[in-house]
Design an enzyme around this catalytic site. Structure first.
Site, PDB file in Angstrom:
ATOM      1  N   LYS A  33       0.843  -1.198   0.000  1.00 42.54           N
ATOM      2  CA  LYS A  33       0.000   0.000   0.000  1.00 42.54           C
ATOM      3  C   LYS A  33       0.878   1.248   0.000  1.00 42.54           C
ATOM      4  CE  LYS A  33      -2.328   1.616   3.774  1.00 42.54           C
ATOM      5  NZ  LYS A  33      -2.142   3.069   3.855  1.00 42.54           N
ATOM      6  N   ASP A  60      -3.370   4.243  -2.104  1.00 40.39           N
ATOM      7  CA  ASP A  60      -4.282   4.730  -1.052  1.00 40.39           C
ATOM      8  C   ASP A  60      -4.206   6.258  -0.984  1.00 40.39           C
ATOM      9  OD1 ASP A  60      -5.803   4.988   1.273  1.00 40.39           O
ATOM     10  OD2 ASP A  60      -4.160   4.421   2.596  1.00 40.39           O
ATOM     11  N   LYS A  62      -7.069   8.210  -1.479  1.00 40.93           N
ATOM     12  CA  LYS A  62      -8.378   8.691  -0.977  1.00 40.93           C
ATOM     13  C   LYS A  62      -8.870   9.916  -1.746  1.00 40.93           C
ATOM     14  CE  LYS A  62      -7.403   7.129   3.776  1.00 40.93           C
ATOM     15  NZ  LYS A  62      -5.965   6.788   3.688  1.00 40.93           N
ATOM     16  N   PHE A  63      -9.097   9.733  -3.043  1.00 41.82           N
ATOM     17  CA  PHE A  63      -9.547  10.866  -3.867  1.00 41.82           C
ATOM     18  C   PHE A  63     -10.886  11.390  -3.363  1.00 41.82           C
ATOM     19  CE2 PHE A  63      -7.205   8.465  -7.421  1.00 41.82           C
ATOM     20  CZ  PHE A  63      -6.024   9.164  -7.190  1.00 41.82           C
ATOM     21  N   ASP A  65     -13.056  14.794  -4.702  1.00 39.14           N
ATOM     22  CA  ASP A  65     -13.113  16.040  -5.470  1.00 39.14           C
ATOM     23  C   ASP A  65     -14.412  15.998  -6.278  1.00 39.14           C
ATOM     24  OD1 ASP A  65     -12.347  18.399  -6.989  1.00 39.14           O
ATOM     25  OD2 ASP A  65     -10.258  17.903  -6.520  1.00 39.14           O
ATOM     26  N   ILE A  66     -14.605  16.968  -7.156  1.00 39.31           N
ATOM     27  CA  ILE A  66     -15.817  16.924  -7.982  1.00 39.31           C
ATOM     28  C   ILE A  66     -15.741  15.675  -8.870  1.00 39.31           C
ATOM     29  CG2 ILE A  66     -16.213  19.420  -7.924  1.00 39.31           C
ATOM     30  CD1 ILE A  66     -14.999  19.537 -10.772  1.00 39.31           C
ATOM     31  N   PRO A  67     -16.917  15.193  -9.335  1.00 39.39           N
ATOM     32  CA  PRO A  67     -16.925  13.921 -10.069  1.00 39.39           C
ATOM     33  C   PRO A  67     -15.927  13.853 -11.218  1.00 39.39           C
ATOM     34  CG  PRO A  67     -19.152  14.534  -9.518  1.00 39.39           C
ATOM     35  CD  PRO A  67     -18.287  15.704  -9.093  1.00 39.39           C
ATOM     36  N   THR A  69     -13.083  15.507 -11.815  1.00 39.46           N
ATOM     37  CA  THR A  69     -11.673  15.480 -11.399  1.00 39.46           C
ATOM     38  C   THR A  69     -11.325  14.135 -10.767  1.00 39.46           C
ATOM     39  OG1 THR A  69     -11.840  17.852 -11.003  1.00 39.46           O
ATOM     40  CG2 THR A  69      -9.954  16.730 -10.028  1.00 39.46           C
ATOM     41  N   THR A 119     -11.462   6.532  10.725  1.00 36.12           N
ATOM     42  CA  THR A 119     -11.654   5.996  12.094  1.00 36.12           C
ATOM     43  C   THR A 119     -11.251   7.022  13.158  1.00 36.12           C
ATOM     44  OG1 THR A 119      -9.558   4.884  11.738  1.00 36.12           O
ATOM     45  CG2 THR A 119     -11.519   3.519  11.646  1.00 36.12           C
ATOM     46  N   ARG A 180      -3.172  -6.706  14.181  1.00 35.77           N
ATOM     47  CA  ARG A 180      -1.976  -6.999  14.957  1.00 35.77           C
ATOM     48  C   ARG A 180      -1.922  -8.492  15.284  1.00 35.77           C
ATOM     49  NH1 ARG A 180      -0.741  -2.948  13.325  1.00 35.77           N
ATOM     50  NH2 ARG A 180       0.072  -1.070  14.302  1.00 35.77           N
ATOM     51  N   GLN A 189      -2.740   2.111  17.419  1.00 40.12           N
ATOM     52  CA  GLN A 189      -4.037   1.582  17.002  1.00 40.12           C
ATOM     53  C   GLN A 189      -4.843   1.212  18.250  1.00 40.12           C
ATOM     54  OE1 GLN A 189      -5.201   1.560  14.049  1.00 40.12           O
ATOM     55  NE2 GLN A 189      -3.594   1.231  12.538  1.00 40.12           N
ATOM     56  N   GLY A 209       1.047  -2.691   8.736  1.00 42.79           N
ATOM     57  CA  GLY A 209       2.238  -1.872   8.571  1.00 42.79           C
ATOM     58  C   GLY A 209       3.335  -2.288   9.517  1.00 42.79           C
ATOM     59  N   ARG A 210       3.426  -1.572  10.645  1.00 42.30           N
ATOM     60  CA  ARG A 210       4.574  -1.685  11.544  1.00 42.30           C
ATOM     61  C   ARG A 210       4.930  -3.087  12.022  1.00 42.30           C
ATOM     62  NH1 ARG A 210       2.249   3.386  14.667  1.00 42.30           N
ATOM     63  NH2 ARG A 210       0.420   2.425  13.713  1.00 42.30           N
TER      64      ARG A 210
END
Ligand code: C5P
Length: 236
Positions: A33, A60, A62-63, A65-67, A69, A119, A180, A189, A209-210
């Site tokens: 990711k 990742d 996370k767009f 914006d207007i449809p 774009t 979250t 985890r 987290q 991730g970690r």
């Protein structure tokens, strides 16, 4: 082709440590990711370098914006050849439908998923926005909206996975962070779940991730989780 359940989060602010980590992992065991931090630092050249090593990418970004774009940004992601891309469900139905339509033009279109509520958003944060609904109700509402707009799935907490699976159907793709292994530290987290428990709850893909990126031996940490998942024979 194999369908690894684990998506390793490359949370770095520079290409070099990301590429060093990638060199230690195996594409048969995980996808990767790339989020806004690394993408802002390293841009699409890094995506190409990682893909050349055989890994599939969840972009990742996370767009929201207007449809038009958002749809254009999704097309660029599709042309890069990423495996998965996401938008904010709060961008609304028209935005998600435009993104879906743009992606459908590609023979190998990436999976298109939505972020429901971040979250980090608690009840009082929603109230600040003039939203009276409880966060859990908003998550369900936005997941249904994403599904009805033709999206492939959502990012959600593993603690919401069973409910979303029940309401959004067996084909809806659930991608869960906050994972985890039983012996790992939680870091920052708060609502964590083990890999097997998250899959039991209905998650399709686990963002980790970690516990992998900061392990002394990242490949071993990844292999241990994969072994644990395989041990539960339901998850080939
Ligand atoms: O290191 P760790 O396993 O906590 O990383 C989790 C990844 O999932 C990070 O990239 C984080 O930004 C992302 N994420 C999350 N919680 C969400 C959405 C995304 O932890 N609700």
């Amino acid at each position: 082709m194999s369908d690894p359940r684990i998506i390793v989060a490359l949370d770095y602010s520079d290409a070099q440590p990301a590429l060093e980590l990638v060199a230690r992992l195996e594409p048969a065991l995980c996808r990767l990711k790339v989020g806004i931090e690394l993408f802002t630092a390293a841009r699409s050249r890094l995506i190409e370098q990682i893909m050349q090593r055989g890994f599939e990418i969840f972009l990742d970004l996370k767009f929201h914006d207007i449809p038009n774009t958002t749809a254009q940004a999704c097309k660029v992601a599709a042309e890069l050849g990423v495996w998965m891309v996401n938008v904010h469900a709060l961008g609304g139905r028209k935005m998600m439908e435009a993104a879906r339509e743009a992606m459908s033009l590609y023979a190998q279109s990436p999976k298109l998923i939505a972020v429901t509520l971040l979250t980090s958003m608690a009840q009082e944060d929603l109230a600040d926005l003039g939203i009276a609904a409880a966060p859990a109700d908003m998550v369900l509402r936005l997941a249904r909206l994403a599904r009805d707009s033709g999206l492939d799935g959502v990012v959600c907490s593993a603690w919401e996975a069973a409910l979303l699976r029940q309401h959004c159907g067996s084909e809806f793709c659930l991608v869960t962070p906050g994972i985890r292994p039983a012996d790992a530290v939680a870091d920052d987290q708060s609502r964590i779940m083990t890999p097997c428990a998250a899959l039991d709850q209905g998650a399709d893909y686990l963002v980790i991730g970690r516990p992998i990126t900061r392990a002394a031996d990242p490949l071993q940490a990844l292999q241990d989780i994969v072994k644990q998942i395989k041990f539960e024979s339901k998850y080939p």
